[in-house]
Design an enzyme around this catalytic site. Structure first.
Site, PDB file in Angstrom:
ATOM      1  N   SER A 551       1.221  -0.969   0.072  1.00 55.35           N
ATOM      2  CA  SER A 551       0.105   0.466   0.033  1.00 55.35           C
ATOM      3  C   SER A 551       1.100   1.612  -0.091  1.00 55.35           C
ATOM      4  O   SER A 551       1.524   1.534  -0.779  1.00 55.35           O
ATOM      5  CB  SER A 551      -0.935   0.064   1.220  1.00 55.35           C
ATOM      6  OG  SER A 551      -2.203   0.360   1.338  1.00 55.35           O
ATOM      7  N   HIS A 670      -7.572  -5.569  -1.211  1.00 61.46           N
ATOM      8  CA  HIS A 670      -6.230  -4.931  -1.001  1.00 61.46           C
ATOM      9  C   HIS A 670      -5.321  -5.368   0.142  1.00 61.46           C
ATOM     10  O   HIS A 670      -5.187  -5.135   0.563  1.00 61.46           O
ATOM     11  CB  HIS A 670      -7.278  -3.441  -0.498  1.00 61.46           C
ATOM     12  CG  HIS A 670      -5.468  -2.170  -0.171  1.00 61.46           C
ATOM     13  ND1 HIS A 670      -4.796  -2.084  -1.308  1.00 61.46           N
ATOM     14  CD2 HIS A 670      -4.862  -2.083   1.163  1.00 61.46           C
ATOM     15  CE1 HIS A 670      -3.882  -0.738  -1.163  1.00 61.46           C
ATOM     16  NE2 HIS A 670      -3.730  -0.998   1.367  1.00 61.46           N
TER      17      HIS A 670
END
Length: 702
Positions: A551, A670
Site C-alpha cells: 500500500s 487490498h
C-alpha cells in the site's frame, strides 16, 4: 538432526540462476498527455486504468501467464509451500465475548480459508454460529464485521466479496439464526452501531457511475436503518448538506449519545454529538475543524472522555460535560507524555496503552483518573485489547512479538491477575531466534529505530538473505508481531528487519508530519539508510537484500528502487500507490492528500510528487533489481492500475536479465479477508522469487 547452513547457492549471488531473457506480453502505448502548470506529462498506459475493459482483462491474463510460468520453474517452490502449510496448520482461537445468552468466539482449525464464529450456550456446548467458508465456493467472500443489538438477540454482519471495500449487511435473529429482512447493499468504510434493539447507524457513498472498483467516491453519509423497513427508507443523519469524504457514527454503551466524526482526509476530524434521549435533539458541534484527531471513547452520564491530539502530539484523554463540550472546557484526564498513547476502556477502567520505541507498556486508571497499576506484560513486544463493556469482570488482551506467536491472556482488572487464555501450538522454536533493536542515522541526522530478527548464531558475513520491511505513512505504527511467513523465512536462514520510518505513528504527530507532503522524501531516505545500515553491519549485502512493503509501503518500495536500484537485489512492492499524479482520481484516494498533497495543489507540489512518483521515474537503460509487483484485480482501495502502469514501465525500460513480473490475484482486493490458501500461496511465491533471484537453488535439508 541439525539443519545445514542456510540455502545452497549455485553461483555468485550477484548473478541470477538459469534466467533467460523473459518474453513479456506486448503492452501497447497510448498517446495521452496531461498538462500540469504548463508541464506536459505523458501517460502511455492510461488505458490500463479501465478495469472493465476486455483489453485490460486480456493484459492481466497474459501477465499472469508469464509470472506463473516463471514461478512454476523455481525448483524449491513446492517444498516451500509444504513447509508453509505445515507451520500454518495450527488452531487459532479468538478472545471470547458475551452477547445476550451466549458467549461467542472465533476459531480456525488451521488451514480453513476463513475463521468460523462459534458460540457457547448455558449448557457449555459449542456450536457454529456463522461459517464464512460457506459464503462462497472459492473462499473469496469474507466476514467484515459482526455487531449485536443491545439485548444480543439480533445481529447485523457484513460481508466482502472478492476483497472489495464495498460491503453487504445481513440482519439475522441471533437466537434462531433466521434472516430477518432484505440484505443492505452498497455500504463502504463503515461500522454498524445499534441504537438499542430498533435499528442501527451505518455509513456509505452514493453508488458511483462507471466502475464501482475505481470510480471516485468522496461524499460519505451517515444513515439510520430501522428494522422492518427497506433500505430505500433509511434516513440520512449527517452528510447530505456537508460534503465529507469520511463520516462515522457510533452510539455510546448506555445508548445516551450518538457520536459523529467527519473528515476530508485520513488525518484530522470534526466531532459532533447528539442526545438520543431527547426527541429531535440537535447535532451539537464539539470540534469544528480538521486540525486534530478526536474521538469520544467513553461517557459516565453526561461526562464525556475524549481521545485527542489537539495540543498533544502524543495524544491525551480529556473530559468535558456534554452540556457544554466546546474545546475551551476540556480538562486533562490522562495527560500527554513523551510516549504515544492509545487508550481503551472496559470493566469500569481506562487502559493507557503506550508505545515506547515501537513496543508496548500499559497503565490502568480508574474513573477518577487515579493510576491503579502498570500491567506486567509477558515480554517485550506488542499488546492489544483491554476493551469491553463496563459490566465485564474479565477482559482479554493479546501479546506478540517477532519470535512469539500471538497469545491471548485473560485479565482481572480488580486484582490485576493475568494468565494465559489461549497459547497457540506452533511448530516453531521461538527460543532459537532473537530480535535486536538498533537505532541508525538517516540522511539528515535523525535517529530511526529498527528491529532485526534472525536465528541465534547467525554469522554476520554479508551473505544472509534479508527482507527489509517498511511503511512510513498515515500515522501507522509498525509494532512487533509474529508471522508464519516470516518464521519460514528465518528458518531458511533469512534475516527479517522492520524499520520504523518517519511518516508512521511510532513517535506521535511530529513523527508522522515529518514524512508527509514536501517532507515525504524523509521516508525514503530513512528506508535507504536502514538498508545501508544492514549492509554496513554485514547482516547482508546488496546481493542478498530484498525490500518489501504494501500500500503506502508499496510506494515506499517503488520510490526506493527507482532512486537507488543498486542497493538491493530484489524489490517486492505490493498493492502500491505508484502514480502520484493521479492517485486522487480513484475511489477514496483524494482523502490521502494530508499525507501526499496533490499535483493540483500548486506547481511546487506537482514537481515534488513527479520527482518521486514511481511510475514517472523509471528510466530507460537502468539495471533495476529483480522485481515482483503484487496486486489484486478487485482492489478498490489502491486501484490495481497503479501496479499495472508501474510494471509496464519497468518491463519496457529494464536493462539486463533481472526479471520484472506482476502477480495479479483474481477476485482479491487490498488484502483484508483474503483466504488462507491465497495468503499462503502469495507468501510462498514471494519468498521463492526472492531466494531464487539471490542465487539459491534449494532449501536446507534437515
Amino acid at each position: 538432526m541439525k539443519k545445514t547452513f542456510l540455502l545452497m547457492a549455485i553461483t555468485t549471488a550477484g548473478l541470477s540462476f538459469a534466467q533467460n531473457k523473459i518474453k513479456y506480453p506486448e503492452t501497447k502505448k497510448g498517446e495521452t498527455v496531461d498538462v500540469y502548470f504548463d508541464a506536459k506529462v505523458s501517460d502511455p498506459y492510461r488505458w490500463l486504468e479501465d478495469d472493465k475493459s476486455a483489453e485490460t482483462g486480456a493484459w492481466v491474463k497474459a501477465e499472469n501467464e508469464v509470472t506463473y510460468g516463471y514461478l512454476d520453474k523455481i525448483p524449491f517452490r513446492e517444498e516451500l509451500k509444504k513447509r508453509m502449510e505445515k507451520l500454518w496448520n495450527y488452531e487459532k482461537i479468538g478472545a471470547p465475548f458475551t452477547e445476550g445468552k451466549f458467549t461467542y468466539f472465533s476459531k480456525n482449525n488451521g488451514l480453513q480459508n476463513q475463521s468460523v464464529i462459534y458460540r457457547k450456550g448455558k449448557d457449555g456446548k459449542d456450536e457454529i454460529f456463522l461459517d464464512p467458508n460457506t459464503f462462497s465456493k472459492d473462499g473469496t467472500t469474507s466476514l467484515g464485521g459482526l455487531n449485536f443489538s443491545k439485548d444480543g438477540n439480533k445481529v447485523a454482519y457484513s460481508i466482502s466479496e472478492g476483497g472489495s471495500d464495498w460491503r453487504k449487511v445481513i440482519i439475522i435473529d441471533a437466537v434462531s439464526k433466521k434472516v430477518l429482512e432484505d440484505t443492505l447493499v452498497d455500504i463502504k468504510f463503515s461500522g454498524v452501531s445499534w441504537l438499542g434493539n430498533e435499528g442501527f447507524y451505518y455509513s456509505s457513498y452514493d453508488k458511483p457511475k462507471g466502475s464501482e472498483l475505481s470510480a471516485k467516491t468522496d461524499q460519505h453519509k451517515l444513515y439510520f436503518h430501522k428494522l422492518g423497513t427497506s433500505q430505500k427508507e433509511d434516513k440520512v443523519v449527517f452528510g447530505a448538506d456537508q460534503k465529507r469524504r469520511y463520516v462515522g457514527g457510533y452510539v455510546t454503551e448506555d445508548n445516551h449519545y450518538l457520536i459523529i466524526t467527519a473528515a476530508n482526509s485520513t488525518y484530522g476530524n470534526e466531532l459532533y454529538i447528539k442526545d438520543l434521549t431527547k426527541p429531535n435533539s440537535p447535532i451539537v458541534t464539539i470540534v469544528d475543524n480538521f486540525n486534530s484527531s478526536n474521538s469520544i471513547i467513553e461517557n459516565e452520564g453526561s461526562k464525556l472522555f475524549i481521545e485527542t491530539d489537539l495540543n498533544a502530539p502524543n495524544v491525551r484523554v480529556v473530559s468535558v460535560d456534554a452540556s457544554n463540550p466546546k474545546v475551551e472546557n476540556w480538562k486533562d484526564f490522562i495527560k500527554e507524555t513523551e510516549n504515544v498513547l492509545a487508550p481503551s476502556t472496559g470493566a469500569g477502567y481506562f487502559f493507557a496503552n503506550y508505545t515506547k520505541d515501537a513496543v508496548s507498556f500499559v497503565l490502568q486508571y480508574d474513573y477518577s483518573g487515579k493510576l491503579v497499576r502498570e500491567i506486567k506484560l509477558p515480554a517485550v513486544g506488542s499488546a492489544g485489547g483491554f476493551g469491553g463493556k463496563k459490566e465485564e469482570k474479565i477482559l482479554y488482551y493479546s501479546f506478540t512479538n517477532y519470535t512469539t506467536p500471538g497469545s491471548i491472556y485473560s485479565f482481572e482488572p480488580k486484582s490485576g491477575k493475568s494468565e494465559v487464555y489461549q497459547k497457540p501450538k506452533v511448530d516453531f522454536k521461538s527460543e532459537d531466534y532473537e530480535s535486536k533493536q538498533v537505532f541508525y542515522t538517516s540522511k539528515d541526522g535523525t535517529k530511526v529505530p529498527m528491529i532485526i530478527t534472525y536465528k541465534k548464531g547467525t554469522k554476520l558475513d554479508g551473505k544472509n538473505p534479508t527482507i527489509l520491511y517498511g511503511y512510513g505513512g498515515f500515522n501507522i505504527s509498525l509494532t512487533p508481531s509474529f508471522s508464519i511467513a516470516n518464521a519460514v523465512w528465518m528458518e531458511n536462514g533469512g534475516v527479517y528487519a522492520v524499520a520504523n520510518l518517519r511518516g508512521g505513528g511510532e513517535y506521535g504527530k511530529k513523527w508522522h508530519d515529518a514524512g508527509t507532503k514536501l517532507q515525504k522524501q524523509n521516508v525514503f531516505d530513512d528506508f535507504i539508510a536502514a538498508a545501508e545500515y544492514l549492509i554496513a553491519q554485514k547482516y547482508t549485502s546488496s546481493d542478498y537484500l530484498a525490500i518489501r512493503g504494501g500500500s503506502n509501503g508499496g510506494l515506499l518500495v517503488g520510490a526506493t528502487m527507482t532512486q537507488r536500484p543498486d542497493l538491493m537485489k530484489v524489490a517486492l512492492p505490493a498493492v502500491g500507490v505508484m502514480d502520484m499524479l493521479r492517485y486522487n482520481a480513484f475511489t477514496a484516494g483524494a482523502g490521502w492528500a494530508f499525507d501526499y498533497g496533490t499535483a493540483q495543489d500548486n506547481k511546487e507540489m506537482f514537481e515534488y510528487l513527479k520527482g518521486y512518483s514511481p511510475v514517472h521515474n523509471v528510466k530507460k537503460g537502468t539495471h533495476y533489481p529483480a522485481t515482483m509487483v503484487t496486486t489484486g484485480d478487485h482492489d478498490d482501495r489502491v486501484v490495481p492500475a497503479h501496479s499495472f502502469k508501474f510494471a509496464s514501465e519497468l518491463q519496457e525500460k529494464q536493462t539486463g536479465d533481472n526479471p520484472v513480473l506482476i502477480r495479479i490475484d483474481v477476485k482479491a482486493g487490498h488484502g483484508a479477508g483474503k483466504s488462507v490458501a491465497a495468503t499462503i500461496q502469495e507468501n510462498v511465491d514471494i519468498q521463492a522469487f526472492t531466494l531464487y533471484n539471490m542465487g539459491f537453488k534449494a532449501l536446507p535439508k534437515k
